[in-house]
Write an enzyme that holds these catalytic residues in place. Sequence first.
Site, PDB file in Angstrom:
ATOM      1  N   LYS A  58       0.788  -1.017   0.173  1.00  0.00           N
ATOM      2  CA  LYS A  58       0.042  -0.083   0.011  1.00  0.00           C
ATOM      3  C   LYS A  58       0.781   1.206   0.062  1.00  0.00           C
ATOM      4  O   LYS A  58       0.343   2.306  -0.303  1.00  0.00           O
ATOM      5  CB  LYS A  58      -0.919   0.155   1.270  1.00  0.00           C
ATOM      6  CG  LYS A  58      -1.705  -1.217   1.295  1.00  0.00           C
ATOM      7  CD  LYS A  58      -2.409  -1.277   2.873  1.00  0.00           C
ATOM      8  CE  LYS A  58      -2.701  -2.440   3.197  1.00  0.00           C
ATOM      9  NZ  LYS A  58      -3.031  -2.672   4.493  1.00  0.00           N
ATOM     10  N   GLY A  59       2.220   1.025   0.090  1.00  0.00           N
ATOM     11  CA  GLY A  59       3.146   2.009   0.317  1.00  0.00           C
ATOM     12  C   GLY A  59       3.262   3.313  -0.765  1.00  0.00           C
ATOM     13  O   GLY A  59       3.568   4.451  -0.509  1.00  0.00           O
ATOM     14  N   GLU A 114       6.898   2.210  -6.889  1.00  0.00           N
ATOM     15  CA  GLU A 114       7.441   2.026  -5.492  1.00  0.00           C
ATOM     16  C   GLU A 114       7.621   2.784  -4.601  1.00  0.00           C
ATOM     17  O   GLU A 114       8.120   4.105  -4.846  1.00  0.00           O
ATOM     18  CB  GLU A 114       8.703   1.088  -5.644  1.00  0.00           C
ATOM     19  CG  GLU A 114       8.247  -0.559  -5.688  1.00  0.00           C
ATOM     20  CD  GLU A 114       8.221  -1.098  -4.327  1.00  0.00           C
ATOM     21  OE1 GLU A 114       7.416  -0.674  -3.378  1.00  0.00           O
ATOM     22  OE2 GLU A 114       8.902  -2.192  -4.141  1.00  0.00           O
ATOM     23  N   ASP A 118      14.793  -0.934  -1.098  1.00  0.00           N
ATOM     24  CA  ASP A 118      15.517  -1.239   0.196  1.00  0.00           C
ATOM     25  C   ASP A 118      16.759  -2.112  -0.076  1.00  0.00           C
ATOM     26  O   ASP A 118      17.387  -2.154  -0.939  1.00  0.00           O
ATOM     27  CB  ASP A 118      14.730  -1.613   1.272  1.00  0.00           C
ATOM     28  CG  ASP A 118      15.212  -1.743   2.391  1.00  0.00           C
ATOM     29  OD1 ASP A 118      16.283  -1.071   2.774  1.00  0.00           O
ATOM     30  OD2 ASP A 118      14.747  -2.222   3.544  1.00  0.00           O
ATOM     31  N   ASP A 174       4.455   2.959   6.006  1.00  0.00           N
ATOM     32  CA  ASP A 174       4.100   2.570   7.609  1.00  0.00           C
ATOM     33  C   ASP A 174       5.204   1.828   8.158  1.00  0.00           C
ATOM     34  O   ASP A 174       6.259   1.464   7.937  1.00  0.00           O
ATOM     35  CB  ASP A 174       3.016   1.849   7.248  1.00  0.00           C
ATOM     36  CG  ASP A 174       3.373   0.235   7.067  1.00  0.00           C
ATOM     37  OD1 ASP A 174       4.214  -0.027   6.054  1.00  0.00           O
ATOM     38  OD2 ASP A 174       2.955  -0.795   7.706  1.00  0.00           O
TER      39      ASP A 174
HETATM   40  P1  IMP Z   1      12.975  -4.465  -0.673  1.00  0.00           P
HETATM   41  O1  IMP Z   1      12.284  -5.779  -1.062  1.00  0.00           O
HETATM   42  O2  IMP Z   1      13.728  -4.750   0.814  1.00  0.00           O
HETATM   43  O3  IMP Z   1      13.547  -3.396  -1.516  1.00  0.00           O
HETATM   44  O4  IMP Z   1      11.744  -3.784   0.343  1.00  0.00           O
HETATM   45  C1  IMP Z   1      10.547  -2.960  -0.324  1.00  0.00           C
HETATM   46  C2  IMP Z   1       9.425  -2.932   0.628  1.00  0.00           C
HETATM   47  O5  IMP Z   1       9.910  -2.855   1.842  1.00  0.00           O
HETATM   48  C3  IMP Z   1       8.917  -1.446   0.396  1.00  0.00           C
HETATM   49  O6  IMP Z   1       7.972  -1.510  -0.888  1.00  0.00           O
HETATM   50  C4  IMP Z   1       8.274  -1.361   1.608  1.00  0.00           C
HETATM   51  O7  IMP Z   1       7.180  -1.569   1.773  1.00  0.00           O
HETATM   52  C5  IMP Z   1       9.099  -1.896   2.620  1.00  0.00           C
HETATM   53  N1  IMP Z   1      10.272  -0.867   3.318  1.00  0.00           N
HETATM   54  C6  IMP Z   1      11.557  -1.199   3.035  1.00  0.00           C
HETATM   55  N2  IMP Z   1      12.137  -0.094   3.777  1.00  0.00           N
HETATM   56  C7  IMP Z   1      11.138   0.475   4.541  1.00  0.00           C
HETATM   57  C8  IMP Z   1      11.159   2.004   5.267  1.00  0.00           C
HETATM   58  O8  IMP Z   1      12.339   2.320   5.565  1.00  0.00           O
HETATM   59  N3  IMP Z   1       9.855   2.142   5.563  1.00  0.00           N
HETATM   60  C9  IMP Z   1       8.639   1.385   5.546  1.00  0.00           C
HETATM   61  N4  IMP Z   1       8.596   0.463   4.704  1.00  0.00           N
HETATM   62  C10 IMP Z   1      10.020   0.073   4.293  1.00  0.00           C
END
Ligand code: IMP
Length: 197
Positions: A58-59, A114, A118, A174
Site C-alpha cells: 500500500k506504500g 514503488e 531497500d 508505514d
Molecule cells: P525491499 O524488497 O527490501 O527493497 O523492500 C521493499 C519494501 O519494503 C517497500 O516497498 C516497503 O514496503 C518496505 N520498506 C523498506 N524499507 C522501508 C522503510 O524504511 N519504511 C517502511 N517500509 C519500508
Amino acid sequence: MVLKRKRNAGRSRPGNRPGESTRVLISRARVRQRVRQMARQIRRDFPDDTLHLVGVLKGSVLFLADLARELGGEVSFDFLSVSSYGKSTHTSGEVKLIKDLDVSIESRTVLVVEDILDTGLTLKYLLRLFEERKPKHLRVVVLLDKFERRIADVHADYTGFTIPNEFVVGYGLDFDERYRNLPDVCILQFAQRPAKK
Ligand code: IMP
C-alpha cells in the site's frame, strides 16, 4: 537528489505511540517539487504513450496519486500487493504475491511505482514477473532509494531521493500500518528498538 542525516532531535507528534518518535527527513514541499520534476522527465521520455502505472500496495498509493496528477496525457492505474514487513523493520527476504494485477500489461508502457527501494528483493521479483508478460516498455519509478541496503542487482529508472539507512514512515510508508498519513517523509525512532526478526 542525495540526502544526508540531519542532527535535529526526534519529535513526538499526534499519532506517535509511547517510545516512538518521528523527525522530518523530507518535507512535503520538497516531495511535491521532486514528484513534479520526475513526472516531467517521464513524460518527456514517453510523450505520446498511455502510461500504465502499476502501484505496489500500500506504500506507493500517495506517491502514485500525486505522480499521476502531474503526468498529464493518458494515464491508467493498476495495483498489486506483495508480502510486507508486518511489525518488523527488517525484511524476511521472502517475497510473495498476495494480489495480482487486474488487467494484462502486454504491449503497454508500464511504470512500476514503488515507495522505497531497500534490499531490492521485491523489485527483482516484480521485474521478473512482469517481463514475462511482454509489456512494450517496463520502467521503475521509486520515491526513495536506500541504496546502502541493496542485496539484489536492480535499479530504478526514475528515483526521487536517495536516503540514508534509516527506517522511514509517512507519505504512504508505514510501520505496523501506522504513520502512512504523515504528509512528510519522516525517520521513525524507537526509545528501545524492537527485537530483530
Ligand atoms: P525491499 O524488497 O527490501 O527493497 O523492500 C521493499 C519494501 O519494503 C517497500 O516497498 C516497503 O514496503 C518496505 N520498506 C523498506 N524499507 C522501508 C522503510 O524504511 N519504511 C517502511 N517500509 C519500508
